[in-house]
Design a protein around this motif. Structure first.
Motif, PDB file in Angstrom:
ATOM      1  N   MET A  18       7.540  -4.242  -4.363  1.00 12.81           N
ATOM      2  CA  MET A  18       7.717  -4.081  -2.916  1.00 12.81           C
ATOM      3  C   MET A  18       8.511  -2.799  -2.666  1.00 12.81           C
ATOM      4  SD  MET A  18       7.933  -4.953   0.305  1.00 12.81           S
ATOM      5  CE  MET A  18       7.385  -6.666   0.335  1.00 12.81           C
ATOM      6  N   VAL A  19       7.886  -1.837  -1.995  1.00 15.39           N
ATOM      7  CA  VAL A  19       8.575  -0.588  -1.665  1.00 15.39           C
ATOM      8  C   VAL A  19       9.140  -0.708  -0.255  1.00 15.39           C
ATOM      9  CG1 VAL A  19       8.386   1.910  -1.431  1.00 15.39           C
ATOM     10  CG2 VAL A  19       6.964   0.701  -3.117  1.00 15.39           C
ATOM     11  N   VAL A  20      10.447  -0.528  -0.144  1.00 15.27           N
ATOM     12  CA  VAL A  20      11.096  -0.549   1.167  1.00 15.27           C
ATOM     13  C   VAL A  20      11.481   0.884   1.522  1.00 15.27           C
ATOM     14  CG1 VAL A  20      12.994  -1.484   2.544  1.00 15.27           C
ATOM     15  CG2 VAL A  20      12.010  -2.844   0.689  1.00 15.27           C
ATOM     16  N   THR A  21      11.079   1.340   2.696  1.00 18.39           N
ATOM     17  CA  THR A  21      11.390   2.709   3.097  1.00 18.39           C
ATOM     18  C   THR A  21      11.565   2.753   4.618  1.00 18.39           C
ATOM     19  OG1 THR A  21      10.700   5.019   2.846  1.00 18.39           O
ATOM     20  CG2 THR A  21       8.951   3.420   3.274  1.00 18.39           C
ATOM     21  N   ASN A  22      11.700   3.947   5.183  1.00 21.29           N
ATOM     22  CA  ASN A  22      11.858   4.019   6.639  1.00 21.29           C
ATOM     23  C   ASN A  22      10.811   4.924   7.270  1.00 21.29           C
ATOM     24  OD1 ASN A  22      12.737   6.750   6.748  1.00 21.29           O
ATOM     25  ND2 ASN A  22      14.843   6.134   6.303  1.00 21.29           N
ATOM     26  N   GLU A  23      10.809   4.969   8.592  1.00 20.37           N
ATOM     27  CA  GLU A  23       9.745   5.658   9.339  1.00 20.37           C
ATOM     28  C   GLU A  23       9.752   7.166   9.123  1.00 20.37           C
ATOM     29  OE1 GLU A  23      10.773   4.277  13.203  1.00 20.37           O
ATOM     30  OE2 GLU A  23       9.570   2.435  13.038  1.00 20.37           O
ATOM     31  N   ILE A  54      10.747   8.659   6.137  1.00 21.35           N
ATOM     32  CA  ILE A  54      10.381   8.940   4.740  1.00 21.35           C
ATOM     33  C   ILE A  54       8.935   8.547   4.435  1.00 21.35           C
ATOM     34  CG2 ILE A  54      10.889   8.259   2.348  1.00 21.35           C
ATOM     35  CD1 ILE A  54      12.938  10.181   3.613  1.00 21.35           C
ATOM     36  N   ALA A  55       8.471   7.465   5.078  1.00 25.17           N
ATOM     37  CA  ALA A  55       7.140   6.947   4.752  1.00 25.17           C
ATOM     38  C   ALA A  55       6.045   8.008   4.828  1.00 25.17           C
ATOM     39  CB  ALA A  55       6.818   5.741   5.636  1.00 25.17           C
ATOM     40  N   PRO A  56       5.957   8.783   5.935  1.00 20.59           N
ATOM     41  CA  PRO A  56       4.864   9.769   5.998  1.00 20.59           C
ATOM     42  C   PRO A  56       4.977  10.852   4.926  1.00 20.59           C
ATOM     43  CG  PRO A  56       6.048   9.611   8.112  1.00 20.59           C
ATOM     44  CD  PRO A  56       6.787   8.766   7.141  1.00 20.59           C
ATOM     45  N   LEU A  57       6.190  11.097   4.425  1.00 25.41           N
ATOM     46  CA  LEU A  57       6.393  12.180   3.461  1.00 25.41           C
ATOM     47  C   LEU A  57       6.069  11.761   2.034  1.00 25.41           C
ATOM     48  CD1 LEU A  57       9.839  13.496   4.804  1.00 25.41           C
ATOM     49  CD2 LEU A  57       7.588  14.563   5.137  1.00 25.41           C
ATOM     50  N   ASP A  93      14.497   4.183  11.048  1.00 24.72           N
ATOM     51  CA  ASP A  93      15.460   5.069  10.395  1.00 24.72           C
ATOM     52  C   ASP A  93      16.840   4.886  11.039  1.00 24.72           C
ATOM     53  OD1 ASP A  93      16.571   6.999   8.822  1.00 24.72           O
ATOM     54  OD2 ASP A  93      15.487   8.688   9.706  1.00 24.72           O
ATOM     55  N   GLY A  94      17.882   5.116  10.252  1.00 27.83           N
ATOM     56  CA  GLY A  94      19.224   5.204  10.836  1.00 27.83           C
ATOM     57  C   GLY A  94      20.125   4.039  10.528  1.00 27.83           C
ATOM     58  N   GLU A  95      21.417   4.308  10.657  1.00 27.54           N
ATOM     59  CA  GLU A  95      22.470   3.336  10.345  1.00 27.54           C
ATOM     60  C   GLU A  95      22.339   2.054  11.176  1.00 27.54           C
ATOM     61  OE1 GLU A  95      24.866   4.230   7.971  1.00 27.54           O
ATOM     62  OE2 GLU A  95      25.920   2.323   8.116  1.00 27.54           O
ATOM     63  N   GLY A 120      17.356   6.831   1.942  1.00 25.96           N
ATOM     64  CA  GLY A 120      18.760   7.207   1.817  1.00 25.96           C
ATOM     65  C   GLY A 120      19.635   5.985   1.631  1.00 25.96           C
ATOM     66  N   GLY A 121      20.894   6.147   1.993  1.00 33.62           N
ATOM     67  CA  GLY A 121      21.861   5.080   1.747  1.00 33.62           C
ATOM     68  C   GLY A 121      21.556   3.791   2.494  1.00 33.62           C
ATOM     69  N   VAL A 122      21.060   3.897   3.713  1.00 29.48           N
ATOM     70  CA  VAL A 122      20.777   2.690   4.495  1.00 29.48           C
ATOM     71  C   VAL A 122      19.691   1.863   3.805  1.00 29.48           C
ATOM     72  CG1 VAL A 122      19.786   1.848   6.662  1.00 29.48           C
ATOM     73  CG2 VAL A 122      21.543   3.639   6.695  1.00 29.48           C
ATOM     74  N   ILE A 123      18.606   2.524   3.444  1.00 30.46           N
ATOM     75  CA  ILE A 123      17.496   1.811   2.779  1.00 30.46           C
ATOM     76  C   ILE A 123      17.949   1.266   1.426  1.00 30.46           C
ATOM     77  CG2 ILE A 123      15.264   2.206   1.616  1.00 30.46           C
ATOM     78  CD1 ILE A 123      15.007   1.814   4.638  1.00 30.46           C
ATOM     79  N   GLY A 124      18.699   2.059   0.683  1.00 27.98           N
ATOM     80  CA  GLY A 124      19.165   1.595  -0.630  1.00 27.98           C
ATOM     81  C   GLY A 124      20.073   0.384  -0.519  1.00 27.98           C
TER      82      GLY A 124
END
Lengths: 385, 385
Positions: free
Chosen positions: B63-68, B70-73, B94-96, B127-131
């Protein structure tokens, strides 16, 4: 191996001698897990034993988590026993429905509003739901603080308060979100069982019978002989079943704290039982009731596989029935629904259903090594469809 | 101890030799934590290195967890590299602000909808939030599954992805709910930094400077000499600061995995910084920016206590300023607000504020042994009020 009456004499005799010497003398079961070791204290009048509580809850900041049913009965007494400590309380709704991720929020709010730091203790005063939820809060508040279990139900005394499994339910499955977090102590005050409704008491007995079926044939014989004393809530009989159950659980948890293997034996009846709870929407069936029916299903499947005899199967089911517990699932639950819920079981690996089955009474195994047809036929036996 | 230029020669020379031999050669920092040990792999083109990814993510269910953002990149490239595995993805805002308990629910939903079992791996791509959030989901899904960090920010590469701290924020305080749960691997692909906005890059540099200030005077000198290469994002300079920062962090985490003592040193600037983030409502200030200002406050308080000289204080602040980072908090935050937030810090015990202060550049201590008046005066210096 002793006879049935030997067991009674040895165990009740031991307890009686202790009980005679002082009314509040406790029996102790150690859960030996290295630096995470702790004791289960079993006795009477423990909730008002201020010196015991101060010894087991050394923190100044103490958060007691309980529910609306238990609070009016025991919360004041506990808070009084905690004396001059900084005590905060959080009273949650009663019932399995409260065991959700968002039910944790008011506890976190209260902890932070009171400025509780990492040295604080949480105390779970309640049954399995409160213990699992407060334990999970303790596991995750500031990345982990100490907690003590004060179980108020038989089920919590013999099962859920011991072993460090904490967590909450997800709509798709029980206990899917949680952590392993061992308590610092378990305080099993048998007096608290006096307020337990009969139905809840019977549900707790399902877990007691589970220990006998999965690994303690002598205890099974004892239960068959002494069920009347147990249901009369004879204090010595209660002390014995709590102690014996905790000893059984401790031995398994010590061998496999994080459920890499053997610990899954404790899930006898649970794959089927969780499916019953899930399919009925968590609530109509108590956990212990669902596990009782689930154990009967495991017995029947084991007999179908010829891993136990028809007589052994009947003997197991008879004890469950004598305890006033259900011996079959609701017939409306289809085999498909069972399989759907069972596929989400945490024991599964690589899509294969692993079940706890019996190879003799008192000898459970975790196995995926059975023909799928035998499982299907067992499920179909119980179904309307 | 070498001179500044020695450090550059040794470190960049070492890296250059490796880089010459093969473009995707990685540097490795081990985090030695017994059975929870793992490696940080630092290099280029790692996201498309299918054999590396398969070695580090051995599960079939991923399961890959990412944010809006990073996902397109990078999400497609990662999923492609994972080949024929059963890959599910969860894309969070994205974001804190997304680092909340209820942001975990869609990840749990997705895990259960896909039938992921205890053998699955979570991958935090962000980044840190996703991690922190994906790590906390991994810590609690079925009471704990494996996870791998693929940090996409400098801050995550040098700090948050290493060391096993996972968790989410509570309105009353950052990271108040969480768990210690070590990743199985950290994959620091320096190429991912090419998409990082300058402001985020600078915020990451705050944590890099933190390691130098708290325990690595030689690295401080190196940074003073080589900041231009770093901000030009020279690959070799980036590899060096990531490796050196991770070495520093690993050494501290190895000595004190669960923050019983020494690990708190990593919170240099964080008590002040968390208060800035909290008082401004999480978001306007990036974490690294708040920590930068917080470190300047810790430097100033340390100088006020005469634990460092005025020159040392000025030298530390100068480096932070050269890195384009804020050196003071918003003047609207009153001393009372600071103290209110700081009292909720996880380092505190028994109501006493414990701070990370400096007794020399490269020599931090955790201490509550300072006059409260010195703290108040420092806070007043920065305040409008």
């Amino acid at each position: 191996m002793g006879t049935q009456s030997d067991w009674l004499k040895i165990s009740l005799g031991h307890w009686r001698n202790q009980a005679l010497s002082t009314h509040t003398k406790t029996r102790r079961v150690e859960v030996a897990l290295g630096e995470r070791s702790y004791n289960i204290e079993i006795g009477q009048q423990l909730l008002t034993d201020s010196s015991l509580l101060h010894a087991l809850i050394p923190a100044n900041q103490v958060m007691v988590v309980t529910n609306e049913t238990i609070a009016p009965l025991y919360l004041d007494a506990l808070v009084k026993s905690l004396g001059t400590k900084q005590v905060a309380t959080c009273v949650l709704p009663d019932g399995e429905q409260a065991k959700r991720l968002d039910s944790m929020l008011p506890v976190f709010d209260e902890l932070l509003a009171n400025g509780f730091d990492r040295d604080c203790y949480l105390v779970a005063l309640g049954g399995g739901v409160i213990g699992d939820l407060a334990g999970f809060v303790a596991a995750t508040y500031q990345r982990g603080v100490a907690f003590v279990q004060i179980p108020t139900t038989l089920l919590a005394m013999v099962d859920s308060s011991v072993g460090g499994k904490t967590g909450v339910n997800h709509p798709c499955g029980k206990n899917m979100i949680g952590a392993f977090h061992q308590p610092k102590a378990v305080i099993a005050d048998l007096d608290l069982l006096s307020s337990l409704p009969d139905r809840e008491f019977r549900a707790g007995m399902a877990e007691v019978i589970k220990y006998a079926l999965l690994g303690d044939a002598a205890f099974l014989a004892w239960l068959e002989a002494h069920l009347p004393e147990v249901f009369a809530r004879d204090t010595e009989a209660l002390a014995y079943i709590v102690e014996r159950s905790c000893q059984n659980k401790a031995a398994i948890v010590q061998a496999d704290e994080k459920e890499a293997g053997q610990r899954a034996l404790l899930n006898l009846g649970h794959s089927f039982g969780h499916a019953i709870e899930g399919a009925t929407g968590y609530g109509p069936w108590l956990h212990g009731e669902a596990i009782a029916a689930g154990m009967c299903m495991a017995l029947r499947l084991s007999a179908r596989l010829s891993w136990i005899t028809a007589e052994e199967c009947a003997r197991g089911i008879a004890l469950i029935q004598r305890a006033g517990l259900p011996i079959e699932p609701p017939s409306q639950i289809t085999p498909e629904t069972f399989l759907d819920f069972m596929q989400r079981d945490k024991k599964n690996r690589g899509g294969q259903l692993r079940l706890v089955l019996l190879k003799g009474l008192g000898n459970a195994v975790v196995s995926a090594d059975y023909p799928e047809s035998a499982l299907l036929e067992t499920l179909q036996e119980y179904s309307d469809g």
